[in-house]
Each structure stands twice: as structure tokens, then as C-alpha cells.
Design an enzyme around this catalytic site. Structure first.
Site, PDB file in Angstrom:
ATOM      1  N   THR A  12      -9.456  27.593 -17.155  1.00  0.00           N
ATOM      2  CA  THR A  12     -10.042  28.754 -16.518  1.00  0.00           C
ATOM      3  C   THR A  12      -9.976  28.686 -15.019  1.00  0.00           C
ATOM      4  O   THR A  12     -10.418  27.723 -14.397  1.00  0.00           O
ATOM      5  CB  THR A  12     -11.520  28.986 -16.896  1.00  0.00           C
ATOM      6  OG1 THR A  12     -11.624  29.066 -18.297  1.00  0.00           O
ATOM      7  CG2 THR A  12     -12.032  30.275 -16.299  1.00  0.00           C
ATOM      8  N   ALA A 168      -1.771  28.900 -10.445  1.00  0.00           N
ATOM      9  CA  ALA A 168      -1.089  28.571 -11.698  1.00  0.00           C
ATOM     10  C   ALA A 168       0.086  27.624 -11.472  1.00  0.00           C
ATOM     11  O   ALA A 168       0.407  26.804 -12.338  1.00  0.00           O
ATOM     12  CB  ALA A 168      -0.613  29.844 -12.389  1.00  0.00           C
ATOM     13  N   CYS A 171      -2.184  24.086 -10.604  1.00  0.00           N
ATOM     14  CA  CYS A 171      -3.152  23.563 -11.577  1.00  0.00           C
ATOM     15  C   CYS A 171      -2.575  23.637 -12.992  1.00  0.00           C
ATOM     16  O   CYS A 171      -2.252  24.722 -13.470  1.00  0.00           O
ATOM     17  CB  CYS A 171      -4.455  24.366 -11.500  1.00  0.00           C
ATOM     18  SG  CYS A 171      -5.691  23.840 -12.701  1.00  0.00           S
ATOM     19  N   THR A 174      -4.229  26.114 -15.558  1.00  0.00           N
ATOM     20  CA  THR A 174      -4.230  27.535 -15.214  1.00  0.00           C
ATOM     21  C   THR A 174      -2.855  28.111 -15.524  1.00  0.00           C
ATOM     22  O   THR A 174      -1.851  27.490 -15.212  1.00  0.00           O
ATOM     23  CB  THR A 174      -4.539  27.715 -13.704  1.00  0.00           C
ATOM     24  OG1 THR A 174      -5.797  27.122 -13.410  1.00  0.00           O
ATOM     25  CG2 THR A 174      -4.562  29.184 -13.307  1.00  0.00           C
TER      26      THR A 174
END
EC number: 3.4.25.2
Length: 185
Positions: A12, A168, A171, A174
Site C-alpha cells: 500500500t 512504484a 518500492c 507498490t
């Protein structure tokens, strides 16, 4: 947060950007267990309308805990006649005083298009200083990217989408599958 109770669960990134009379809340769709992606299309940004008062909320942490908090927030919003800050403070009071709620492992970003707040896992209510806030595993990456993009003339949604794409890329918890909600006052 959720990683404390379930060491292998990750996922998340939620980002909110306020600009030009609107707030955009974006969340990615990835949920991971250890090194495995369990789901890539989770929806962690929701539109709530308690008593006709529209609010957008994004959550990070335990999904069941987040839904518990969202339900309670809806009730507090109805009781506070849609006053978001008051409802969030009342929710935070409950969170700190109630034995059951104190064990919930979730964070929320909430907005009514004007007020933008973060409700932390400790029951704190924070208003961001720079019209941008983020939570979750990629939150710091998204926050840094969005703060840099706020120096441009890009609209709020574009800032949010570009910042989430950067998060994204960095991480591993993500992804680029976004849910985006816009709200204005």
C-alpha cells in the site's frame, strides 16, 4: 503497522495532493506476502457519503482494521454534520480510549476537498504542511516525488499519478495499478 502483527504482509502506498481547489487521493493496488504478490488490484481509496457529506479516504495497514475505522468515521461524520476535522478528532479520541480500537493497525488519509488529514496508527490527527501527504510502504517515496512535482504547474491528478509511478519504480511493495479519486469543495 500491519507488518507488526503479520510480519510477511506488505503493501500500500496512498498519496493525497491538494491543488487548484481540489484534492486527489491515489492508491496503488498491490498486496504482498513476503516476496509474493497476492493481489495487484486491491482498492484502497474509497468515496464515502455519510449523511450526504462527501469524503474520500485512503487506507494503509490491516484492511479489516481500516474498514472498522472507515465505518466509525462515517458515523462520526454524520454526528458532526459533515465537519471532517471534528469527526476525525472524535474518531481519534475513541481510538485512544477504546481497548479494542487501540489494537487496530491502520492509517487513514481523509479529505472533503478542502480539509486534508492523516489519522495515524497512534490515534493522532495531522494536517500536512505542504498540501501533500502520503502513507504506506512507498509513502515516503511518493511524498518526496510529489513535493518536488509541486514546484511545477502540473494539475493535482498529474502530480499524484507521476509521484505514484516514481514510488512504484522504487518500492517493491507498490505497483502502478492506481485507484484515483478527486474531490473539490
Amino acid at each position: 503497522m500491519a507488518e507488526d502483527r503479520f510480519p510477511g504482509w506488505h503493501g500500500t502506498t496512498i498519496l493525497a495532493v491538494r491543488r487548484g481547489g481540489e484534492v486527489v487521493v491515489a492508491g496503488d493496488g498491490q498486496v504482498s506476502l513476503g516476496q509474493t504478490v497476492i493481489k495487484g488490484t486491491a482498492r484502497k481509496v474509497r468515496r464515502l457519503s455519510p449523511g450526504g457529506h462527501e469524503v474520500v479516504a485512503g487506507f494503509a495497514g490491516s484492511t479489516a482494521d481500516a474498514f472498522t475505522l472507515l465505518e466509525r468515521l462515517e458515523k462520526k461524520l454524520e454526528a458532526a454534520s459533515g465537519q471532517l476535522a471534528r469527526a476525525c478528532v472524535e474518531l481519534a479520541k475513541d481510538w485512544r480510549m477504546d481497548k479494542y480500537l487501540r489494537n487496530l493497525e491502520a492509517m487513514l488519509i481523509v479529505t472533503d476537498g478542502e480539509t486534508l488529514l492523516v489519522i495515524t496508527g497512534a490515534g493522532d490527527v495531522l494536517e500536512p504542511e505542504h498540501d501533500v501527504t502520503a502513507i504506506g510502504s512507498g509513502g515516503n517515496f511518493a511524498l518526496a516525488a510529489a513535493r518536488g512535482l509541486m514546484a511545477t504547474d502540473l494539475p493535482a491528478e498529474e502530480v499524484a499519478r507521476k509521484a505514484m509511478a516514481i514510488a512504484a519504480d522504487i518500492c517493491v511493495y507498490t505497483n502502478g495499478n492506481l485507484t484515483v479519486e478527486r474531490i473539490s469543495k
